[in-house]
Design a protein around this motif. Sequence first.
Motif, PDB file in Angstrom:
ATOM      1  N   LYS A  49      32.917  29.143  12.928  1.00  0.00           N
ATOM      2  CA  LYS A  49      32.680  27.738  12.597  1.00  0.00           C
ATOM      3  C   LYS A  49      32.526  27.637  11.089  1.00  0.00           C
ATOM      4  O   LYS A  49      31.854  28.456  10.470  1.00  0.00           O
ATOM      5  CB  LYS A  49      31.408  27.229  13.257  1.00  0.00           C
ATOM      6  CG  LYS A  49      31.550  26.945  14.717  1.00  0.00           C
ATOM      7  CD  LYS A  49      30.305  26.235  15.235  1.00  0.00           C
ATOM      8  CE  LYS A  49      30.479  25.888  16.692  1.00  0.00           C
ATOM      9  NZ  LYS A  49      29.356  25.102  17.194  1.00  0.00           N
ATOM     10  N   THR A  50      33.134  26.631  10.513  1.00  0.00           N
ATOM     11  CA  THR A  50      33.034  26.398   9.079  1.00  0.00           C
ATOM     12  C   THR A  50      32.472  25.013   8.839  1.00  0.00           C
ATOM     13  O   THR A  50      32.976  24.032   9.400  1.00  0.00           O
ATOM     14  CB  THR A  50      34.413  26.522   8.400  1.00  0.00           C
ATOM     15  OG1 THR A  50      34.939  27.828   8.683  1.00  0.00           O
ATOM     16  CG2 THR A  50      34.318  26.319   6.903  1.00  0.00           C
ATOM     17  N   TYR A  51      31.448  24.941   8.022  1.00  0.00           N
ATOM     18  CA  TYR A  51      30.845  23.670   7.635  1.00  0.00           C
ATOM     19  C   TYR A  51      31.003  23.519   6.134  1.00  0.00           C
ATOM     20  O   TYR A  51      30.858  24.481   5.381  1.00  0.00           O
ATOM     21  CB  TYR A  51      29.366  23.626   8.011  1.00  0.00           C
ATOM     22  CG  TYR A  51      29.101  23.792   9.487  1.00  0.00           C
ATOM     23  CD1 TYR A  51      29.374  22.757  10.372  1.00  0.00           C
ATOM     24  CD2 TYR A  51      28.585  24.979  10.000  1.00  0.00           C
ATOM     25  CE1 TYR A  51      29.129  22.895  11.731  1.00  0.00           C
ATOM     26  CE2 TYR A  51      28.336  25.125  11.352  1.00  0.00           C
ATOM     27  CZ  TYR A  51      28.608  24.080  12.219  1.00  0.00           C
ATOM     28  OH  TYR A  51      28.368  24.212  13.557  1.00  0.00           O
ATOM     29  N   ASN A  52      31.290  22.317   5.678  1.00  0.00           N
ATOM     30  CA  ASN A  52      31.451  22.056   4.256  1.00  0.00           C
ATOM     31  C   ASN A  52      30.147  21.671   3.581  1.00  0.00           C
ATOM     32  O   ASN A  52      30.028  21.759   2.362  1.00  0.00           O
ATOM     33  CB  ASN A  52      32.496  20.958   4.041  1.00  0.00           C
ATOM     34  CG  ASN A  52      33.861  21.417   4.490  1.00  0.00           C
ATOM     35  OD1 ASN A  52      34.322  22.472   4.090  1.00  0.00           O
ATOM     36  ND2 ASN A  52      34.495  20.653   5.348  1.00  0.00           N
ATOM     37  N   ILE A  53      29.176  21.242   4.385  1.00  0.00           N
ATOM     38  CA  ILE A  53      27.865  20.840   3.871  1.00  0.00           C
ATOM     39  C   ILE A  53      26.876  21.014   5.025  1.00  0.00           C
ATOM     40  O   ILE A  53      27.247  20.864   6.197  1.00  0.00           O
ATOM     41  CB  ILE A  53      27.897  19.382   3.337  1.00  0.00           C
ATOM     42  CG1 ILE A  53      26.606  19.023   2.614  1.00  0.00           C
ATOM     43  CG2 ILE A  53      28.232  18.394   4.426  1.00  0.00           C
ATOM     44  CD1 ILE A  53      26.679  17.686   1.861  1.00  0.00           C
TER      45      ILE A  53
ATOM     46  N   GLU B 210      26.483  18.846   8.248  1.00  0.00           N
ATOM     47  CA  GLU B 210      27.470  18.988   9.328  1.00  0.00           C
ATOM     48  C   GLU B 210      26.931  19.891  10.441  1.00  0.00           C
ATOM     49  O   GLU B 210      27.123  19.607  11.622  1.00  0.00           O
ATOM     50  CB  GLU B 210      28.780  19.567   8.799  1.00  0.00           C
ATOM     51  CG  GLU B 210      29.567  18.631   7.918  1.00  0.00           C
ATOM     52  CD  GLU B 210      30.843  19.280   7.407  1.00  0.00           C
ATOM     53  OE1 GLU B 210      31.347  20.230   8.023  1.00  0.00           O
ATOM     54  OE2 GLU B 210      31.347  18.820   6.371  1.00  0.00           O
TER      55      GLU B 210
END
Length: 125
Positions: free
Chosen positions: A3-7, A10
């Motif tokens: 999983k990738t979150y930008n901030i 999220e």
Amino acid sequence: MTKTYNIGVEATIDVIGGKWKPVILCHLQNNGLMRTSALKRAIPTITQKMLTQQLRELEKDGIINRIVYDQVPPKVEYELSEYGQTLGNILSSLCYWGEYHVEKMYEQGEPVTLNQQDFINIPNA
């Protein structure tokens, strides 16, 4: 799959986002242990199916504890887990801001009521 979150927000919304999870969590924060039926009464517009689904997701994410008592008839209660209690300030802020928003709407003459008031004294219209 990673999983990738930008901030960071999220990741927070990924766990507690949606229409019902914050409401459920605020009730558990304010009331402590609650049975499913008590949550349903506290949130009358949620369906039983949706309540069950949201409780299962919150339990899976470690935000709430499901306590099953070995008795007949079966008794199940929910509470914030120790991990879920770390959301305390966030939940309190959401509740406070919502009450503030309702107060502003009331002051602008909008037809609005708030059934449960935790922080701000808002007259029921």
